[in-house]
Design a protein around this motif. Sequence first.
Motif, PDB file in Angstrom:
ATOM      1  N   ASN A 124      26.376  90.375  56.462  1.00  0.00           N
ATOM      2  CA  ASN A 124      26.615  91.175  55.262  1.00  0.00           C
ATOM      3  C   ASN A 124      27.382  92.432  55.625  1.00  0.00           C
ATOM      4  O   ASN A 124      27.777  92.627  56.787  1.00  0.00           O
ATOM      5  CB  ASN A 124      25.305  91.432  54.498  1.00  0.00           C
ATOM      6  CG  ASN A 124      24.390  92.417  55.238  1.00  0.00           C
ATOM      7  OD1 ASN A 124      24.768  92.980  56.274  1.00  0.00           O
ATOM      8  ND2 ASN A 124      23.202  92.615  54.676  1.00  0.00           N
ATOM      9  N   LEU A 125      27.591  93.275  54.621  1.00  0.00           N
ATOM     10  CA  LEU A 125      28.446  94.448  54.839  1.00  0.00           C
ATOM     11  C   LEU A 125      27.886  95.403  55.903  1.00  0.00           C
ATOM     12  O   LEU A 125      28.647  96.142  56.527  1.00  0.00           O
ATOM     13  CB  LEU A 125      28.650  95.193  53.513  1.00  0.00           C
ATOM     14  CG  LEU A 125      29.599  94.466  52.542  1.00  0.00           C
ATOM     15  CD1 LEU A 125      29.575  95.146  51.178  1.00  0.00           C
ATOM     16  CD2 LEU A 125      31.025  94.421  53.104  1.00  0.00           C
ATOM     17  N   SER A 126      26.542  95.364  56.116  1.00  0.00           N
ATOM     18  CA  SER A 126      25.980  96.206  57.181  1.00  0.00           C
ATOM     19  C   SER A 126      25.977  95.518  58.527  1.00  0.00           C
ATOM     20  O   SER A 126      25.437  96.064  59.495  1.00  0.00           O
ATOM     21  CB  SER A 126      24.525  96.610  56.861  1.00  0.00           C
ATOM     22  OG  SER A 126      24.289  96.630  55.503  1.00  0.00           O
ATOM     23  N   ALA A 128      24.390  92.705  59.208  1.00  0.00           N
ATOM     24  CA  ALA A 128      23.183  91.915  59.465  1.00  0.00           C
ATOM     25  C   ALA A 128      23.442  90.446  59.139  1.00  0.00           C
ATOM     26  O   ALA A 128      24.186  90.127  58.211  1.00  0.00           O
ATOM     27  CB  ALA A 128      22.032  92.446  58.614  1.00  0.00           C
ATOM     28  N   ARG A 130      22.975  86.945  57.568  1.00  0.00           N
ATOM     29  CA  ARG A 130      22.385  86.468  56.318  1.00  0.00           C
ATOM     30  C   ARG A 130      22.686  84.981  56.157  1.00  0.00           C
ATOM     31  O   ARG A 130      23.762  84.508  56.538  1.00  0.00           O
ATOM     32  CB  ARG A 130      22.978  87.208  55.098  1.00  0.00           C
ATOM     33  CG  ARG A 130      22.725  88.712  55.062  1.00  0.00           C
ATOM     34  CD  ARG A 130      21.254  89.078  54.956  1.00  0.00           C
ATOM     35  NE  ARG A 130      20.567  88.477  53.835  1.00  0.00           N
ATOM     36  CZ  ARG A 130      20.396  89.060  52.654  1.00  0.00           C
ATOM     37  NH1 ARG A 130      20.861  90.286  52.440  1.00  0.00           N
ATOM     38  NH2 ARG A 130      19.754  88.440  51.690  1.00  0.00           N
TER      39      ARG A 130
HETATM   40  C1  LIG Z   1      22.223  93.447  55.010  1.00  0.00           C
HETATM   41  O1  LIG Z   1      21.086  92.737  55.325  1.00  0.00           O
HETATM   42  C2  LIG Z   1      19.990  93.522  55.817  1.00  0.00           C
HETATM   43  C3  LIG Z   1      18.879  92.595  56.275  1.00  0.00           C
HETATM   44  O2  LIG Z   1      18.588  91.653  55.274  1.00  0.00           O
HETATM   45  C4  LIG Z   1      19.585  94.485  54.724  1.00  0.00           C
HETATM   46  O3  LIG Z   1      18.536  95.333  55.192  1.00  0.00           O
HETATM   47  C5  LIG Z   1      20.776  95.320  54.295  1.00  0.00           C
HETATM   48  O4  LIG Z   1      20.462  96.165  53.204  1.00  0.00           O
HETATM   49  C6  LIG Z   1      21.932  94.428  53.908  1.00  0.00           C
HETATM   50  N1  LIG Z   1      23.089  95.244  53.605  1.00  0.00           N
HETATM   51  C7  LIG Z   1      23.800  95.074  52.464  1.00  0.00           C
HETATM   52  C8  LIG Z   1      24.979  95.931  52.321  1.00  0.00           C
HETATM   53  O5  LIG Z   1      23.477  94.226  51.611  1.00  0.00           O
END
Ligand SMILES: *[C@@H]1O[C@H](CO)[C@@H](O)[C@H](O)[C@H]1NC(C)=O
Length: 322
Positions: A124-126, A128, A130
């Motif tokens: 995902n954008l951070s 992590a 998914r």
């Molecule tokens: C990315 O995934 C992590 C873990 O599931 C989550 O904590 C985080 O908020 C997510 N970031 C976005 C931008 O959705």
Amino acid sequence: MNSVLPLILAMLAVTDAAVQVQVNPGALQIGNSRNLNIRCSHVRDKVPTISRLSYLLISFASDAEKPVFRYLASVSSVDGLDYDTTAAVAGNITRGGESWLSLTWSYPLFSRVGLYKCEASGINLSGAARTVSHIVEVGGVRHLDASLFDVIQNQSRDFEQLKTDEERLTASYLSLKSRFDRAKEAHFSISAAHNGRRYYLSSISNVLVANEVDAICALYGGYLAEVDDDAEFEFIKSFLTPYTQYTGVLCSGTDEALENNWIHANSKTMVKYIKWSPSDSRGGRSENCLFFWRPHGWFMVDWVCQQGYANYAVGYLCEIPE
Ligand SMILES: *[C@@H]1O[C@H](CO)[C@@H](O)[C@H](O)[C@H]1NC(C)=O
Ligand SMILES: *[C@@H]1O[C@H](CO)[C@@H](O)[C@H](O)[C@H]1NC(C)=O
Ligand SMILES: *[C@@H]1O[C@H](CO)[C@@H](O)[C@H](O)[C@H]1NC(C)=O
């Protein structure tokens, strides 16, 4: 890709609208459905759960009550396609647009009935990891017993082969026909239809051999024109009238075998009708073939059956049933 991986991922997976599975046909008719296609696709959402997709994966469970998913295929941005199935597999991971993975079975059997899970995995954008997934159920109706299905499947394959053969034959037939038609148009002037026949007037030739031209008429599905009555004679006469460059036109009828016993060489029947020219002096043993004769108003004369006609412009007339 090994088959343990999807089981672990399945536990982490959440359902997301960005991943879709399409099944075609929706309900499998064992014995009637020619193909089963499972297509998994992923399109990046505006607020994406997965912003960078790394792979799509399809797995299968035959028991919908207690599903145990088995790996079938995947497409990854790094490794491309990987699969463990008899299906035809295709797919692609694209950056901006739709990523997809497709499985197609020919002549699907009852063992294809069950749950199909499509998983999309990436970050995902951070940054992590998914995974999102979507499950569809393929139901089936058994239309035929397995042995009969086997027969049909074989016949179907034979039929495909026949169709290919037929297409090839049709292509060569059409090419032959077009050459044939070109030759026909170059060599003949063709009348309107009369009583379900057309008359083909050959181009002018210096040498005519009655037997040989009969064979040419046969090539086009007919015979040297056999005049049976006044109506047919009048029709042919009107057809020939514009062709003033001809002196004579050979038609069917010969008394070569027995003087004054006129027969049609092709049908071996008696000549029923001859519109003799009133001004012709009959040629006896030396003139054994029938011609339409323009200098005599296209009335008929007997003349030689075969020789060079250097001083005359002659042709022959075929009669071709439609
Ligand atoms: C990315 O995934 C992590 C873990 O599931 C989550 O904590 C985080 O908020 C997510 N970031 C976005 C931008 O959705
Ligand atoms: C995959 O998609 C990319 C970009 O959309 C394209 O250039 C490429 O040809 C595709 N590959 C296959 C195997 O379809
Ligand atoms: C169908 O074709 C396969 C392979 O060609 C053959 O082994 C099998 O016996 C055939 N089955 C029937 C029922 O004709």
